[in-house]
Design a protein around this motif. Structure first.
Motif: not given
Length: 493
Positions: A201-208, A384-395, A431-434
């Motif tokens: 979803p858009e909430e996880e868009d890293l361009s923000a 920015f790299t750390l935020r990407a990890s913090w926002s990552k979603r694993v299939p 954010r954080p990954p749960r």
């Protein structure tokens, strides 16, 4: 950008109270003593549908430019550059003072339209002050009581002729942008479904814009570091400890030299956080609480250390609080240009962090200098790299393949001969990954095995040093529930 309106006035006329009233939140610290506000702070305000950005400023004082009040006044003067309007606030009960006249004289020499605001206007005691304000030369005053919310709607009539047209244009642009965003989201969802992939979803868009908070003990150089990044004296600095009180957010565009592109950042400066036992004044307690709220708001938090003092227990406490709130954490050692035995200091801090922050090992550590700019681009790129990890979603499919391999490599124990069965895992949020693990007898799972899973998630699924949360949910046994209910009925009978 919304139209910008600056609040200007001498100390203790209620500027911060008016600011809080307009933004609808208690963002700025307020107290009876003068001089509480030191840095200018902005927020989004709205009156009867009229939207604008309002800026709170330090009280205008007639002091030497080199003193703290003098530097605060300089910040107030700079705030008017590029503004669309200003609200000059006086205390209607006190009437017009000599300092009010000095401020009005300065404002009349500027090119920004001014709205005269008479605060604390409730009651007959304010009538004389309201009439006196005509002499300042800004037309009809707007009597208000910021504390009680009286007269705020009347500001609409004073501000609309100045900023109404630009605000209407901005609303149209925002509506068009919202429509485009909605259409893009629909298209992205359809493309993901067609490709058989999960839609993010858009909430996880890293361009923000990256929400980056700078925290630490007093005098670590937080405001100086932000000023260095911005390339201007945006925040008040000096040798005095504890200058920053409010948490100040500044929107900024950083040119990433590694990627060759501009990236948006919201920098958040915070008050220094000392040991609780040393915090005795009410204002400092409020400032520390504000800093903690800033941590909650941030995505990535930079804990700034002083290279001349090293890592102290209070630093570890701030780091632990940040991780407990689920924020992504980085450590930066400032004043590296004057550090003694730099290599030994860096290695010592790294060892102390690994020992003191056992819940998250390998927190990113950087050597920087707010004075020279050393290491700042590297630190921001890593954020920015750390935020990407913090926002990552694993299939889910890939997550469960890892989960099955982890269980086969190290099966859960069988306490008292009872087998713990772990069925599957899913990621519930970012954010954080749960993560949620489903199975039987999971309440018997030892903490060591939970740590094993968390470490595996970090190492093998790309979550690195971000805080990871796991919840264990056991499968309910309907027969067992009926059996317990029947037993309770027999006990009652």
């Amino acid at each position: 950008m919304l139209p910008q309106v600056i609040i200007i006035g001498r100390p203790n006329v209620g500027k911060s109270t008016l600011f809080n009233r307009l933004v609808g939140k208690k963002l700025a610290l307020v107290d009876d003593q003068p001089g509480v506000t030191r840095d200018r702070r902005s927020g989004d305000a709205e009156i009867a549908g009229l939207k604008f950005q309002v800026v709170d400023t330090a009280g205008w004082e007639d002091d030497d430019p080199d003193t703290l009040p003098g530097r605060m006044r300089k910040q107030t003067e700079v705030s008017l550059v590029g503004a669309d309007a200003a609200m000059m606030v006086i205390d209607a009960r006190a009437g017009v003072t000599t300092l009010d006249e000095e401020i009005a004289l300065w404002l009349r020499n500027q090119k920004v339209p001014v709205v005269m605001v008479c605060n604390k206007a409730e009651g007959k005691a304010a009538e004389a002050g309201i009439y006196e304000s005509y002499a300042l030369g800004f037309g009809d005053p707007v009597p208000v009581s910021a504390e009680h919310g009286e007269g705020i709607a009347d500001l609409f009539g004073a501000l609309w002729p100045i900023i109404g047209d630009s605000e209407a244009r901005i609303q149209a642009e925002e509506a068009a942008a919202d429509y485009t965003k909605q259409q893009n989201e629909i298209a992205a969802r359809a493309a993901a479904e067609e490709a058989g992939e999960e839609y993010v979803p858009e909430e996880e868009d890293l361009s923000a814009p990256l929400k980056l908070a700078i925290v630490g003990r007093p005098n670590a150089g937080k405001s100086t570091l932000i000023n260095r990044l911005l390339g201007e004296d945006r925040l008040l600095t000096g040798p005095e400890a504890g200058i920053t009180r409010d948490s100040i957010a500044v929107d900024w565009v950083w040119h990433d030299p590694a990627m060759g592109e501009d990236r948006e950042i919201r920098l958040i400066d915070t008050a220094g956080m000392r040991k609780r036992a040393k915090v005795t004044e009410k204002l400092e307690r409020l400032a520390v609480q504000d800093a903690k709220l800033a941590i909650d708001f941030a995505e990535v938090v930079v804990l700034l250390l002083d290279a001349t003092q090293g890592l102290e227990h209070q630093d570890l406490k701030i780091a632990s609080q940040t991780l407990e709130e689920g924020r992504a954490l980085m450590i930066a050692i400032n004043k590296w240009d004057i550090a003694e035995d730099a290599s030994s200091l860096f290695n010592g801090v790294r060892e102390a962090l690994n020992e003191g922050l056992s819940q998250v090992r390998g927190v990113p550590l950087f050597a920087v200098s707010a004075k020279t700019g050393k290491g700042l681009d590297t630190m921001l790129g890593a954020a920015f790299t750390l935020r990407a990890s913090w926002s990552k979603r694993v299939p889910t499919a890939g997550l469960n393949r890892w989960f099955e391999d982890a269980i086969n490599a190290n099966p859960p124990p069988a306490p008292k001969g009872k087998r713990i069965k772990m069925r599957y895992i899913t990621q519930s949020s970012t954010r954080p990954p749960r993560f949620i693990v489903f199975g039987n007898r999971l309440e018997m799972l030892p903490t060591s095995y939970e740590r094993y899973l968390i470490n595996g998630i970090r190492k093998n699924l790309g979550f690195d040093s971000v805080p990871v949360r796991i919840t264990f949910k056991g499968s309910s046994n309907p027969y067992h529930v009926r059996q317990q209910a029947s037993k309770q009925e027999r006990t009652k009978g």
